[in-house]
Write an enzyme that holds these catalytic residues in place. Structure first.
Site, mmCIF file in Angstrom:
data_model
loop_
_atom_site.group_PDB
_atom_site.id
_atom_site.type_symbol
_atom_site.label_atom_id
_atom_site.label_comp_id
_atom_site.label_asym_id
_atom_site.label_seq_id
_atom_site.Cartn_x
_atom_site.Cartn_y
_atom_site.Cartn_z
ATOM 1 N N HIS A 1 4.119 -8.281 10.946
ATOM 2 C CA HIS A 1 3.459 -7.667 9.787
ATOM 3 C C HIS A 1 4.294 -6.494 9.268
ATOM 4 C CE1 HIS A 1 -0.223 -7.448 7.398
ATOM 5 N NE2 HIS A 1 -0.223 -6.129 7.527
ATOM 6 N N TYR B 1 -2.793 8.226 21.156
ATOM 7 C CA TYR B 1 -3.779 8.693 22.135
ATOM 8 C C TYR B 1 -4.697 7.583 22.643
ATOM 9 C CZ TYR B 1 -2.395 13.265 20.319
ATOM 10 O OH TYR B 1 -1.674 14.360 19.931
ATOM 11 N N ARG C 1 -3.555 -11.221 2.392
ATOM 12 C CA ARG C 1 -3.901 -9.831 2.685
ATOM 13 C C ARG C 1 -5.396 -9.581 2.767
ATOM 14 N NH1 ARG C 1 -1.436 -5.077 -0.941
ATOM 15 N NH2 ARG C 1 0.492 -6.072 -0.309
#
Length: 814
Positions: free
Chosen positions: A77, A121, A31
């Site tokens: 993931h 967006y 991680r």
């Protein structure tokens, strides 16, 4: 029948330790920390690989970020979408990453800390240089492991055609580990990598010949080559990073400071806000306005100065008190061989080189096998063309494709792979041109096989391939260095004028330790009135000073308080001051005895101390400047039962005068007391009788002609002409008696004052009686008289103190 529960009786400590160990291993390896080989954390690696698998590359149109995030979560993931999108955005931010790995259309945040637009967006694709991290991944160059649900595979590391860990740096916090690796210049890192390959015995100094230091995307100035070298040797080190600023002239003689580059990861909006707050709070003087003029052409923060503003001083203040200058701490931790390690520069480069050797070896083995397989087929095709008619007859006589392959193998010795290629051969390939093409291909394959076998058999040739590919990447993607490196960390000096508005004020200090400053306006409005204080208190010192001055306040125990005038509480003249112990804590049994204002500590003056037991000490004024002022500082060393009586600022040519309780007076040149250190005790000034002690001490200039007024406990005042009645002597003598000794109820001196004719002496009795006497009303007496009585000892009480009423500062005592 229900299955019985299986319960384990284990200590909680063991269970938590075991579980936390597993969790720690996971977040360290999977991680928060980057791999030393490709410089990527697992989430970053998965994002880049997913985009490459989707052909979302720099030569294709942009795609919605949400689509990439969905692919990454669904295939590789299994975490929240925000963690994936945040990692994706960071790799696209050119103020955080030196060479961006993802190109993004839309709002991807800003250096002001603005959040990016939602992933629905924005659009993204891999950058050209990111493709170099993934290049040759399809040639079995890296290991693959099953994904979380065994539906596909993901790479354990990327081939990484450049040292990404150093180029883009990394930051992360894990269990027990954290990492902070700064970004570097691509060209410099590649040059250093090539040097390390050519000369594995190279030193950090050799590598620093190429890698000058970090190269932050926001530029700035890095100071401290010594800390840099330590960081590159050990993995830990500290440097100073400051923004780039220039002073520009304006009209009417004014100036402005323009900041064009910021320290790495400093939030510009917060920096501008902090600067403006410091201006509004008047912590810094001379600044008219702070504004952000940043636009698409680049960073531009303007600090506009007032007409008398000190540009250098203001800039130094902002360097010291804002994030315009920060300390960057190297902590180069990365995963090496599945283990977190603190790595120096050379270790990182050697790990990368070892990875590249493995990648190029595996790629060469893959390409060699492909070339051999193809060569084998081309050989079969050439042979088939040479006996084309027989081959056609054999195929036509066969029942099906399988039969044709078997017949070709039996009749002409073709292998299964060759026979497959022959039966799949299209008729147009049998032209004369294609026969030549096959022959040409066979020759090319032979060369390729020879080249790949040479690479696999020679470490030198393997390194040459890595060097060639690194140089190509440097040529294609390298740019100029942005961060300037300076060898020394500059010491920041801030003039007081920058911090404090220069203003003349009146400061008053009382005997009980109440202090205040007032504006000249407030003082003038109340000039006829004394400063407010308790009935039992009296004024010790009052003077007009500047806010940029420093007040040295001395106490009976031989300590001094270092108080900048601007830090003294500002009050109206009619208001009481603040206890000095609230500014600098002093002992309850200690009292203030003197205040001396200082404009400049570097002038050639001395502090001359006189004590109750007759000691005198002289020390240069410059030794009394102080950095820490939160507690009393030692002014001189006192013996037991000794106390400081007075202290004066002298120029080395003054006369000093001791007056004792039993009536002895001694004066001599101050130069007889040698100059000693700040904490020294000094030397004997006057030789005292066993039960005698000093009650007053004074200095006066050569040529000055003050009179000495003596006040005794019996209420008598006596004025002596010093030059006429007291013969000048030398240090450590007993001195001359200044009172006639009486057998019964002898006079004892309580206080002695240096006066001029216009001065007024106020005497005080233990019954609270106050009497004012003008000095010119006192008739000059000789040494053998006891003076005139101004208090009746029986009615008014015993005289306990005397002081000058009008002239509260003693600067005129010469």
């Amino acid at each position: 029948m229900a299955k019985p529960e299986k319960l384990l009786d284990l200590p909680l400590e063991d269970v938590i330790g075991d579980r936390f160990g597993i969790y720690s291993k996971y977040i360290i390896q999977e991680r928060a920390l980057p791999d030393v080989r490709d410089g990527l954390k697992p989430v970053q690696r998965r994002i880049l690989y997913a985009m490459a698998q989707d052909h979302n590359t720099h030569d294709k149109p942009f795609r919605k970020s949400a689509k990439t995030v969905g692919n990454v979560i669904g295939n590789y993931h299994p975490h929240g979408d925000s963690s994936v999108y945040d990692a994706m955005v960071r790799m696209s931010q050119d103020w955080k990453v030196r060479n961006v790995l993802i190109e993004m259309h839309g709002n991807n945040g800003s250096i002001d800390g603005d959040p990016p637009a939602a992933m629905r967006y924005t659009e993204a694709r891999l950058s050209a240089i990111a493709s170099e991290l993934l290049k040759d991944i399809d040639k079995e160059t890296v290991g693959f492991i099953p994904n979380f649900d065994d539906t596909t595979e993901e790479p354990t590391v990327l081939p990484a055609k450049f040292p990404n860990l150093l180029v883009n740096g990394s930051t992360g916090i894990s269990a027990g580990y954290a990492t902070d690796i700064p970004p570097h210049n691509l060209g410099e890192v590649i040059d250093a990598t090539i040097l390390a390959m050519e000369n594995p015995e190279c030193t950090i100094d050799d590598l620093m010949g190429h890698i000058k230091g970090p190269d932050f995307p926001t530029g700035g100035i890095l100071q401290g080559v010594e800390g840099l070298k330590k960081a590159y040797q050990t993995g830990k080190g500290k440097v100073v990073l400051r923004g780039k600023a220039e002073v520009e002239p304006l009209k009417a003689g004014r100036e402005q400071i323009v900041i064009t580059e910021l320290p790495y990861e400093v939030n510009k909006a917060n920096l501008v806000k902090k600067m403006e707050e410091l201006r509004l709070d008047r912590k810094v003087e001379g600044v008219a306005e702070v504004r952000d003029e940043t636009d698409r052409t680049g960073t531009r923060v303007v600090i506009e100065l007032k007409k008398d503003g000190d540009a250098e001083g203001v800039l130094n203040y902002f360097y010291k008190n804002t994030d315009l200058q920060i300390t960057y701490n190297f902590n180069m931790v990365a995963i090496e061989n599945k283990t977190p390690k603190l790595l120096g520069l050379k270790s990182i480069l050697m790990s990368y080189i070892a990875h590249q050797k493995e990648v190029i070896t595996l790629r060469s083995q893959f390409e060699l096998q492909k070339a051999k397989d193809r060569s084998h087929i081309v050989e079969g095709l050439i042979h088939a063309v040479s006996i084309l008619d027989e081959v056609i007859d054999t195929i036509r006589a066969s029942k099906d494709k399988k039969d044709a392959k078997e017949n070709l193998s039996k009749a002409y010795g073709f292998t299964d792979a060759q026979a497959e290629a022959i039966v799949n051969l299209q008729l147009y390939r049998l032209t004369n041109t294609d026969i030549q093409t096959l022959q040409k291909e066979a020759d090319e394959l032979e060369k390729t096989i020879a080249r790949l076998e040479a690479i696999l058999s020679s470490d030198k040739k393997l390194i040459a391939v890595i060097k060639k590919e690194l140089k190509e990447i440097k040529e294609r993607y390298s740019d100029a260095r942005r961060t300037k490196i300076e060898e020394k960390i500059e010491e920041i000096k801030i003039d007081l004028e920058v911090l404090v508005a220069s203003e003349d004020v009146v400061v008053a200090l009382t005997k009980e330790g109440y202090i205040k400053r007032s504006s000249l306006r407030s003082y003038s409005a109340s000039k006829s009135e004394e400063t407010a204080m308790k009935d039992s208190d009296r004024l010790l010192w009052q003077s007009e000073v500047n806010t940029t001055d420093t007040l040295l306040v001395f106490t009976q125990k031989g300590n001094y308080l270092y108080i900048p005038v601007h830090e003294i509480p500002d009050k109206r003249w009619k208001e009481m001051g603040q206890p000095i112990a609230q500014l600098v804590p002093i002992d309850n049994d200690d009292v203030v005895i003197k205040a001396i204002p200082i404009k400049d500590f570097n002038v050639p003056l001395y502090l001359t101390f006189m004590t109750k037991l007759g000691q005198i000490k002289r020390t240069e004024l410059e030794h009394y400047t102080a950095q820490r002022r939160s507690k009393p500082l030692v002014a001189l060393k006192l013996k037991n039962e000794d106390a400081l009586v007075n202290v004066f600022l002298t120029d080395g040519t003054s006369n000093v005068l001791f007056v004792t309780h039993k009536g002895y007076g001694l004066w001599f040149d101050e130069s007889e007391a040698s100059i000693v250190g700040q904490r020294a005790a000094g030397v004997k000034g006057i030789n005292l009788k066993d039960d005698d002690f000093v009650v007053s001490s004074h200095t006066f200039s050569v040529g000055g002609n003050p009179d000495l007024v003596i006040a005794t406990q019996r209420g008598a005042l006596k004025k002596l002409a010093i030059y006429r009645e007291l013969e000048k002597s030398t240090r450590a003598r007993r001195g001359l008696v200044m009172l006639r000794e009486l057998k019964s109820s002898p006079h004892r001196i309580v206080k002695a004052l240096l006066v001029h004719d216009e001065d007024i002496v106020r005497v005080e009795s233990d019954k609270g009686k106050l009497v004012d006497v003008q000095a010119n009303q006192l008739r000059a007496a000789d040494r053998y008289s006891n003076g005139s009585y101004y208090l009746d000892q029986d009615e008014d009480g015993k005289l306990i103190d005397a002081w000058l009423l009008e002239r509260v500062d003693e600067s005129k005592e010469d």
